[in-house]
Motif scaffolding. Structure first.
Motif: not given
Length: 266
Positions: A146-163, A100-105
């Motif tokens: 930051f993760p809390h600044e985007i929606s739940g669906g967007q966070r899950q897409r970020v998680a998929l991008a990371m994977a 939660p304390l680290m930017r998505v990028g």
């Protein structure tokens, strides 16, 4: 060629309770296997054991070979290269998986930079490309958020991008759409299906919903009480289940026929 070979996997707590009992299955490169069962059946613990990520107070016995590397009983420092390179995971709730304390990028850049050696502008461009591949609008903005600044669906897409960023051989998806709205869930499943197909990746997909498993996988293993109950192709399990528990799952599955229709049209 076998990518994941699980033999006699048993997970116990420190006080001797058995949570996964003598579980065995294999997964070939490019194959898709679903683990299905109700909450508490041992599905998620199985995936954690595959990655060597069991929580404190639990231990694994048996054998888990991932890309030829033994996972059970191996020191943590020897497993860091396996995670990300050979297998990556998307969890049910990305808000707890993302820092939660680290930017998505930055969260995508760190493992991607280690794998590719990219730096500076080239690494930032690769991060933006990874976010664009999961169909996120305005990837540069998402990368700065930051993760809390985007929606739940967007966070899950970020998680998929990371994977997917490090191009692992195996994607483990543990109830990745359960916390999403129905419409967002369908979009996420379609996206995941497309991206893993393009990359030829193997998938170990965990769900309590047989309709979802039918949409993503070719073969499924039904679990109950930490044990394997039945295994076979999705079509066979749906149309001719042998065990009463599997029949119950089939009867309770929502959108099952439409999921099978979508799967047959791939």
């Amino acid at each position: 060629m076998t990518l994941l070979d699980v033999r006699g996997l048993t997970v116990r707590t420190s006080d001797g309770r058995t949570l996964v009992d003598d579980l065995s299955f294999t997964l070939a490169g490019g194959e898709r296997l679903g683990l299905i069962g109700e909450s508490g059946s041992g599905k998620s613990l199985t995936t954690l054991a595959v990655l060597g990520l069991l929580p404190d107070g639990m231990s694994a016995a048996g054998s888990v070979e991932l890309a030829g590397v033994q996972i059970v009983g191996v020191p943590e420092k020897r497993l860091t290269g396996v995670r990300g390179r050979d297998a990556a995971v998307v969890f049910q709730e990305p808000l707890t998986a993302l820092d939660p304390l680290m930017r998505v990028g930055r969260q995508i850049a760190e493992p991607l930079g280690r794998r590719t050696g990219l730096k500076g502008r080239d690494l930032r461009r690769a991060v933006a490309d990874a976010l664009a591949q999961v169909r996120l609008p305005d990837p540069d903005r998402i990368a700065r958020a930051f993760p809390h600044e985007i929606s739940g669906g967007q966070r899950q897409r970020v998680a998929l991008a990371m994977a997917l960023a490090c191009e692992p051989k195996l994607l483990i998806a543990d109830e990745p759409t359960t916390a999403l709205d129905v419409s967002v869930q369908a979009e996420m499943l379609e996206l995941m299906d497309t991206l893993v197909r393009e990359r030829g990746m193997a998938v170990l997909f965990v769900s309590h919903d047989l309709a979802v498993v039918a949409r993503i996988t070719d073969r499924a293993l039904v679990m109950k009480g930490g044990r394997a109950v039945e295994e076979g192709t999705v079509d066979a399990l749906v149309r001719s289940p042998r065990e009463e528990y599997t029949r119950t799952l089939v009867a309770s599955a929502r959108r099952l026929e439409s999921a099978l229709d979508l799967r047959s049209s791939r």
